[in-house]
Write a protein that holds these residues in place. Structure first.
Motif, PDB file in Angstrom:
ATOM      1  N   ARG A 117     -25.823  15.969 -11.319  1.00  0.00           N
ATOM      2  CA  ARG A 117     -25.227  17.172 -11.894  1.00  0.00           C
ATOM      3  C   ARG A 117     -23.767  17.253 -11.462  1.00  0.00           C
ATOM      4  N   SER A 118     -22.993  17.989 -12.252  1.00  0.00           N
ATOM      5  CA  SER A 118     -21.566  18.126 -11.972  1.00  0.00           C
ATOM      6  C   SER A 118     -21.330  19.208 -10.921  1.00  0.00           C
ATOM      7  N   LEU A 119     -20.347  18.939 -10.058  1.00  0.00           N
ATOM      8  CA  LEU A 119     -19.937  19.918  -9.060  1.00  0.00           C
ATOM      9  C   LEU A 119     -18.564  20.502  -9.367  1.00  0.00           C
ATOM     10  N   GLY A 120     -18.010  20.176 -10.554  1.00  0.00           N
ATOM     11  CA  GLY A 120     -16.710  20.697 -10.948  1.00  0.00           C
ATOM     12  C   GLY A 120     -15.562  19.827 -10.485  1.00  0.00           C
ATOM     13  N   GLN A 121     -14.345  20.332 -10.662  1.00  0.00           N
ATOM     14  CA  GLN A 121     -13.148  19.578 -10.309  1.00  0.00           C
ATOM     15  C   GLN A 121     -12.746  19.745  -8.849  1.00  0.00           C
ATOM     16  N   GLY A 122     -13.199  20.798  -8.229  1.00  0.00           N
ATOM     17  CA  GLY A 122     -12.729  21.078  -6.883  1.00  0.00           C
ATOM     18  C   GLY A 122     -11.315  21.637  -6.924  1.00  0.00           C
ATOM     19  N   SER A 123     -10.607  21.542  -5.826  1.00  0.00           N
ATOM     20  CA  SER A 123      -9.219  22.001  -5.742  1.00  0.00           C
ATOM     21  C   SER A 123      -8.297  20.794  -5.873  1.00  0.00           C
ATOM     22  N   VAL A 124      -7.651  20.659  -7.057  1.00  0.00           N
ATOM     23  CA  VAL A 124      -6.852  19.469  -7.370  1.00  0.00           C
ATOM     24  C   VAL A 124      -5.392  19.716  -7.008  1.00  0.00           C
ATOM     25  N   THR A 125      -4.778  18.756  -6.344  1.00  0.00           N
ATOM     26  CA  THR A 125      -3.371  18.859  -5.964  1.00  0.00           C
ATOM     27  C   THR A 125      -2.485  18.338  -7.092  1.00  0.00           C
ATOM     28  N   GLY A 126      -1.162  18.502  -6.930  1.00  0.00           N
ATOM     29  CA  GLY A 126      -0.219  17.937  -7.882  1.00  0.00           C
ATOM     30  C   GLY A 126      -0.031  16.449  -7.672  1.00  0.00           C
ATOM     31  N   HIS A 127       0.739  15.834  -8.584  1.00  0.00           N
ATOM     32  CA  HIS A 127       0.991  14.393  -8.483  1.00  0.00           C
ATOM     33  C   HIS A 127       2.061  14.094  -7.436  1.00  0.00           C
ATOM     34  N   ARG A 128       1.909  12.966  -6.799  1.00  0.00           N
ATOM     35  CA  ARG A 128       2.918  12.433  -5.890  1.00  0.00           C
ATOM     36  C   ARG A 128       3.255  11.016  -6.353  1.00  0.00           C
ATOM     37  N   GLN A 129       4.545  10.696  -6.389  1.00  0.00           N
ATOM     38  CA  GLN A 129       4.971   9.383  -6.873  1.00  0.00           C
ATOM     39  C   GLN A 129       5.467   8.521  -5.729  1.00  0.00           C
ATOM     40  N   ALA A 130       4.976   7.291  -5.684  1.00  0.00           N
ATOM     41  CA  ALA A 130       5.353   6.345  -4.638  1.00  0.00           C
ATOM     42  C   ALA A 130       6.633   5.615  -5.023  1.00  0.00           C
ATOM     43  N   SER A 131       7.157   4.833  -4.094  1.00  0.00           N
ATOM     44  CA  SER A 131       8.406   4.111  -4.334  1.00  0.00           C
ATOM     45  C   SER A 131       8.272   3.061  -5.436  1.00  0.00           C
ATOM     46  N   ASP A 132       7.046   2.550  -5.675  1.00  0.00           N
ATOM     47  CA  ASP A 132       6.841   1.550  -6.735  1.00  0.00           C
ATOM     48  C   ASP A 132       6.597   2.186  -8.094  1.00  0.00           C
ATOM     49  N   GLY A 133       6.654   3.523  -8.173  1.00  0.00           N
ATOM     50  CA  GLY A 133       6.483   4.211  -9.448  1.00  0.00           C
ATOM     51  C   GLY A 133       5.071   4.660  -9.745  1.00  0.00           C
ATOM     52  N   THR A 134       4.087   4.198  -8.953  1.00  0.00           N
ATOM     53  CA  THR A 134       2.707   4.633  -9.190  1.00  0.00           C
ATOM     54  C   THR A 134       2.508   6.042  -8.648  1.00  0.00           C
ATOM     55  N   PHE A 135       1.394   6.660  -9.061  1.00  0.00           N
ATOM     56  CA  PHE A 135       1.116   8.050  -8.711  1.00  0.00           C
ATOM     57  C   PHE A 135      -0.127   8.155  -7.841  1.00  0.00           C
ATOM     58  N   SER A 136      -0.220   9.280  -7.128  1.00  0.00           N
ATOM     59  CA  SER A 136      -1.421   9.598  -6.357  1.00  0.00           C
ATOM     60  C   SER A 136      -1.721  11.080  -6.540  1.00  0.00           C
ATOM     61  N   GLN A 137      -2.997  11.411  -6.392  1.00  0.00           N
ATOM     62  CA  GLN A 137      -3.466  12.788  -6.558  1.00  0.00           C
ATOM     63  C   GLN A 137      -4.789  12.924  -5.820  1.00  0.00           C
ATOM     64  N   SER A 138      -5.091  14.125  -5.325  1.00  0.00           N
ATOM     65  CA  SER A 138      -6.329  14.311  -4.576  1.00  0.00           C
ATOM     66  C   SER A 138      -7.019  15.604  -5.001  1.00  0.00           C
ATOM     67  N   THR A 139      -8.298  15.693  -4.653  1.00  0.00           N
ATOM     68  CA  THR A 139      -9.092  16.884  -4.905  1.00  0.00           C
ATOM     69  C   THR A 139      -9.978  17.160  -3.700  1.00  0.00           C
ATOM     70  N   ARG A 140     -10.128  18.445  -3.347  1.00  0.00           N
ATOM     71  CA  ARG A 140     -10.958  18.874  -2.213  1.00  0.00           C
ATOM     72  C   ARG A 140     -12.145  19.665  -2.737  1.00  0.00           C
ATOM     73  N   LEU A 141     -13.288  19.476  -2.074  1.00  0.00           N
ATOM     74  CA  LEU A 141     -14.502  20.180  -2.470  1.00  0.00           C
ATOM     75  C   LEU A 141     -15.220  20.683  -1.237  1.00  0.00           C
ATOM     76  N   GLU A 142     -15.593  21.974  -1.235  1.00  0.00           N
ATOM     77  CA  GLU A 142     -16.362  22.560  -0.136  1.00  0.00           C
ATOM     78  C   GLU A 142     -17.848  22.355  -0.409  1.00  0.00           C
ATOM     79  N   LEU A 143     -18.498  21.644   0.501  1.00  0.00           N
ATOM     80  CA  LEU A 143     -19.930  21.356   0.359  1.00  0.00           C
ATOM     81  C   LEU A 143     -20.708  22.430   1.118  1.00  0.00           C
ATOM     82  N   ASP A 144     -21.117  23.448   0.408  1.00  0.00           N
ATOM     83  CA  ASP A 144     -21.868  24.578   0.973  1.00  0.00           C
ATOM     84  C   ASP A 144     -23.309  24.462   0.504  1.00  0.00           C
TER      85      ASP A 144
END
Length: 452
Positions: A348-375
């Motif tokens: 089953r789906s637990l949703g998107q969680g809390s998604v952060t904005g994009h961060r760009q590295a020196s090589d031009g690629t991107f990173s992004q993260s999401t946090r989820l509280e497991l209650d």
């Protein structure tokens, strides 16, 4: 009787011969008119409205146009063609294309198809090149007599992004029978590549051997454009056999193939994010130029990691925070989410969680993260299972999982009960062994005390 049979056979043979001759004539007429399978292209003839020159946005006038195409020169058979009545006769052209550049299957849709090639015809004015690596083509200030004619440029986009084509055509003044003089095409209008791969951006050109421009020299230029910014990637002066100076590295063309077959494809040794954009291949002849555009997109799927790893034990009423990190992806469009698969195999789906904005590295690629509280109280994890981070990206969907163990659940499973019985038996055995050991030692001491 025999004479009648022979006469009848001769009559039949005569009929077959007549049918055969008519078939040959019909086929000859068909291929003579259609140009060996070349399509009839519906185009738009686009030009500035007369009397309204000047300004950055000059009004344009467009009319429906039609091109009948053949690989050989047209003759009197053009009168047998029947163009649609809604097209101005002055915008109907009978094109001779010796190389068959217009005759690609990508420009010839199936009969009755709704999708058709996109075609545009523009008047063309021959002029000297303005770039230094092509200036040697027009050293003479005089304009050749050959240029005194009607010139047209034609840009065509094939079906399903299979081909992009640009041609320069010349017609005697007031004639509607132009001939292709210069053709530039690409079989890879859209290219997608992963990071670090070698990329080939196809571009090739052809010059009419009967034209005075054939053998008069050429120049090639590749230019990069992206979001309003541009730069020269590579330029080659074919008349003087030299490359123009450029700051671009890791890009090249095959000069041998350029002279042998007109192959002016651009080779990018190692694809990087900064290479994404539009590349314009331009071919210069004396007083002529034509270009095609190729779009390159670097697509790299993300790498996923879940933290902390492993996940700590979850006690009812306690909250554990899990984080999923997506990194090294391009382009930046990404959809992150969470799923849970219990020990019973149900997901089953637990949703998107809390998604952060994009961060760009020196090589031009991107990173992004999401946090989820497991209650466990709210999300009802039961006895635990797999917590899964899902990343949906146009390069490839990726998944990463971590095991979640929940303790203190009221109703033990059969496996838990069997494990507890096994532990109890082991403990019972250990206690029994210890009891026997100490009992035997006590009896031995008593015997020593009472012995004479």
């Amino acid at each position: 009787m025999k004479r009648n049979i022979i006469s009848t056979n001769r009559g039949k043979m005569s009929e077959l011969s007549t049918i055969y001759k008519l078939s040959i004539i019909a086929l000859t007429l068909f291929f003579g008119v259609s140009g060996s399978g070349c399509p009839v292209l519906e185009c738009w003839f686009v030009q500035e409205k007369p009397g309204q020159r000047g300004g950055f946005t000059a009004p344009m006038d467009q009319e429906k146009s039609l091109m009948f195409i053949t690989t050989e020169a047209y003759n009197e058979k053009t009168s047998e063609l029947h163009p649609p009545a809604d097209i101005n006769p002055s915008r109907i052209y009978y094109v001779t294309d010796p190389a068959g550049t217009f005759c690609s299957s990508a420009l010839n849709p199936p009969k009755g198809s709704v999708n058709k090639p996109k075609c545009e015809i523009n008047p063309f004015m021959p002029h000297a090149a303005m770039v230094r690596w092509a200036s040697a083509l027009t050293d003479s200030a005089q304009s050749p007599v050959y240029l005194q004619a009607d010139w047209f440029s034609v840009a065509v986009q094939g079906l399903d992004e299979q081909l992009t084509l640009s041609n320069i055509m010349r017609a005697p003044s007031a004639s509607k029978e132009p001939k292709v003089i210069l053709s530039v095409s690409s079989k890879t209008p859209v290219v997608r590549s992963r990071l670090g791969e070698q990329v080939l951006l196809d571009c090739g050109f052809w010059v009419d051997p009967s034209s005075p421009l054939h053998g008069a020299g050429f120049s090639i230029e590749w230019r990069y454009q992206f979001r309003g910014e541009g730069r020269m990637v590579i330029a080659y002066d074919g008349k003087n056999d030299r490359f123009a100076e450029t700051s671009e590295t890791g890009a090249d063309i095959d000069v041998t193939a350029l002279y042998e077959s007109g192959n002016s494809s651009l080779i990018i040794e190692e694809a990087q994010v900064r290479h994404s954009g539009t590349y314009i291949c331009t071919v210069y002849l004396p007083h002529l130029l034509v270009q095609v555009a190729v779009d390159l997109e670097i697509v790299e799927p993300p790498s996923l990691s879940i933290y902390p790893s492993p996940l700590p034990l979850l006690v009812p009423g306690q909250v554990v925070v899990a984080q999923c990190e997506a990194s090294g992806f391009a382009p930046h469009t990404l959809e992150l989410g969470w799923e849970f698969t219990g020990v019973d195999g149900k997901s089953r789906s637990l949703g998107q969680g809390s998604v952060t904005g994009h961060r760009q590295a020196s090589d031009g690629t991107f990173s992004q993260s999401t946090r989820l509280e497991l209650d466990s109280g709210k999300l009802k994890f039961g006895r635990g299972g797999e917590v899964i981070c899902v990343a949906k990206h146009e390069g490839e969907a990726r998944r990463a999982s971590a095991t979640l163990n929940v303790i203190g659940v009221s109703a033990p499973s059969i496996e838990d009960s069997m494990a507890m019985v096994a532990v109890a038996l082991v403990l019972y055995g250990v206690i029994k062994v210890l009891y026997w050991t100490f009992s035997s030692a006590g009896e031995f001491v008593q015997c020593d005390l009472y012995s004479p």
